[in-house]
Design a protein around this motif. Structure first.
Motif, PDB file in Angstrom:
ATOM      1  N   GLU A 163       0.830  -1.211   0.000  1.00 24.50           N
ATOM      2  CA  GLU A 163       0.000   0.000   0.000  1.00 24.50           C
ATOM      3  C   GLU A 163       0.863   1.260   0.000  1.00 24.50           C
ATOM      4  OE1 GLU A 163      -2.603  -0.278   3.289  1.00 24.50           O
ATOM      5  OE2 GLU A 163      -3.937  -1.775   2.357  1.00 24.50           O
ATOM      6  N   ARG A 164       1.923   1.249   0.776  1.00 28.95           N
ATOM      7  CA  ARG A 164       2.795   2.432   0.841  1.00 28.95           C
ATOM      8  C   ARG A 164       3.508   2.677  -0.489  1.00 28.95           C
ATOM      9  NH1 ARG A 164       5.654   1.619   6.810  1.00 28.95           N
ATOM     10  NH2 ARG A 164       3.768   2.118   8.041  1.00 28.95           N
ATOM     11  N   VAL A 165       3.948   1.600  -1.156  1.00 26.75           N
ATOM     12  CA  VAL A 165       4.594   1.752  -2.457  1.00 26.75           C
ATOM     13  C   VAL A 165       3.628   2.323  -3.484  1.00 26.75           C
ATOM     14  CG1 VAL A 165       5.631   0.470  -4.366  1.00 26.75           C
ATOM     15  CG2 VAL A 165       6.314  -0.034  -2.024  1.00 26.75           C
ATOM     16  N   LYS A 166       2.363   1.870  -3.439  1.00 31.60           N
ATOM     17  CA  LYS A 166       1.358   2.357  -4.369  1.00 31.60           C
ATOM     18  C   LYS A 166       1.076   3.845  -4.147  1.00 31.60           C
ATOM     19  CE  LYS A 166      -3.243   1.196  -6.061  1.00 31.60           C
ATOM     20  NZ  LYS A 166      -4.418   0.336  -5.858  1.00 31.60           N
ATOM     21  N   GLU A 167       0.975   4.252  -2.877  1.00 34.06           N
ATOM     22  CA  GLU A 167       0.738   5.664  -2.577  1.00 34.06           C
ATOM     23  C   GLU A 167       1.902   6.540  -3.051  1.00 34.06           C
ATOM     24  OE1 GLU A 167       0.105   5.919   1.566  1.00 34.06           O
ATOM     25  OE2 GLU A 167      -1.904   4.994   1.507  1.00 34.06           O
ATOM     26  N   LYS A 172       4.105  10.593  -6.911  1.00 34.51           N
ATOM     27  CA  LYS A 172       5.134  10.938  -7.877  1.00 34.51           C
ATOM     28  C   LYS A 172       4.536  11.237  -9.240  1.00 34.51           C
ATOM     29  CE  LYS A 172       9.655   9.365  -9.471  1.00 34.51           C
ATOM     30  NZ  LYS A 172      10.642   8.266  -9.448  1.00 34.51           N
ATOM     31  N   ALA A 173       3.467  10.512  -9.612  1.00 35.66           N
ATOM     32  CA  ALA A 173       2.831  10.740 -10.911  1.00 35.66           C
ATOM     33  C   ALA A 173       2.118  12.081 -10.950  1.00 35.66           C
ATOM     34  CB  ALA A 173       1.846   9.604 -11.212  1.00 35.66           C
ATOM     35  N   LYS A 174       1.600  12.531  -9.809  1.00 34.40           N
ATOM     36  CA  LYS A 174       0.880  13.798  -9.772  1.00 34.40           C
ATOM     37  C   LYS A 174       1.825  15.002  -9.882  1.00 34.40           C
ATOM     38  CE  LYS A 174      -3.058  12.163  -7.065  1.00 34.40           C
ATOM     39  NZ  LYS A 174      -3.773  12.270  -5.776  1.00 34.40           N
ATOM     40  N   LYS A 175       3.067  14.870  -9.431  1.00 30.35           N
ATOM     41  CA  LYS A 175       4.006  15.991  -9.471  1.00 30.35           C
ATOM     42  C   LYS A 175       4.369  16.328 -10.914  1.00 30.35           C
ATOM     43  CE  LYS A 175       6.231  15.340  -4.995  1.00 30.35           C
ATOM     44  NZ  LYS A 175       7.516  15.059  -4.297  1.00 30.35           N
TER      45      LYS A 175
END
Length: 267
Positions: A163-167, A172-175
């Motif tokens: 879950e933490r890796v997915k978050e 990172k994709a939003k930046k």
């Protein structure tokens, strides 16, 4: 012969000194003046008297110099005695200070002796406590060890990690991605002093590209009445290059002779 004849004709009295001496003796004998021998003895006596006076004068001068030397020695001895007294005073003061320091050191040593004993006792007392605590801690760790780990705990840890890796990937994709930009200063030179510089600037600013932004400009004198256009721009490195800019500006052949890059800085 002419010289000898001239001397023979002259009247010269060669024996005049002898006649003068004889005349002198004659008159001295009549007047009762002593002869030359007596005069010589008198002169010798006066010389002996003067010689006797000279040693006396020398003795007096020597005595005076001796008295001056003795006075200097006396003054020096007095100054040395004063210096000696002062040194004795300084030595006495130093001895007094040393005696005071020795007494203070003795007092401090006596006062520090019981304090050091108490310190050694306090340091030796808590030595055994950490050993007991370590031993007890080891026993507790042995009690908490689970030799047969449960699979449920491992699955739960893996699920939390996923879950933490997915978050992190979503954040990172939003930046927005960083865009590399550069600030360029261009020197656009005309053909001659009759070139319309305002029209030249309009032609340069008419170039529009994705990732190109024109900035301030000014006219810089070159010489002989000719001025060059110095204009700045900001470009995105991935979209616009310096070669493209030079090609586009040199297309205006009626106004532009050459294009040079005056400055290039990364932003």
């Amino acid at each position: 012969m002419s010289g000898l004849q001239g001397l023979a004709q002259e009247n010269i009295w060669f024996d005049k000194s002898r006649y003068d001496e004889a005349e002198k003796r004659f008159y001295e004998g009549e007047n009762g003046i002593p002869q030359t021998s007596q005069v010589k003895t008198a002169l010798h006596g006066s010389k002996g008297h003067t010689r006797a006076q000279k040693p006396r004068e020398r003795k007096t001068s020597q005595n005076a110099s001796k008295s001056e030397d003795q006075s200097e020695l006396v003054s020096r001895l007095k100054s040395l005695e004063l210096d000696n007294k002062n040194l004795h005073k300084v030595v006495d003061d130093l001895r007094a200070v040393l005696s005071k320091l020795e007494t203070r050191m003795a007092v401090l040593e006596k006062s520090q002796a019981p304090a050091s004993k108490t310190v050694t006792v306090t340091k030796a007392a808590p030595v055994q406590k950490p050993k007991v605590e370590k031993h007890n801690g080891a026993d507790d760790d042995d009690d908490d060890i689970d030799l047969f780990g449960s699979d449920e705990e491992d699955e739960e840890a893996e699920r939390i990690k996923a879950e933490r890796v997915k978050e992190y990937a979503q954040r990172k994709a939003k930046k927005p991605a960083l865009i590399a930009k550069s600030s360029i200063l261009l020197d656009v030179k005309p053909w001659d002093d009759e070139t319309d510089m305002s029209k030249l600037e309009e032609c340069v600013r008419s170039i529009q590209m994705d990732g190109l932004l024109w900035g301030a400009s000014k006219l810089v004198p070159v010489g002989y009445g000719i001025k060059k256009l110095q204009i700045s721009c900001v470009v995105e490195d991935d979209k616009v290059g310096t070669d493209i800019l030079e090609e586009e500006i040199t297309k205006f052949e009626d106004y532009v002779q050459s294009v040079d890059i005056a400055a290039f800085n990364k932003i």
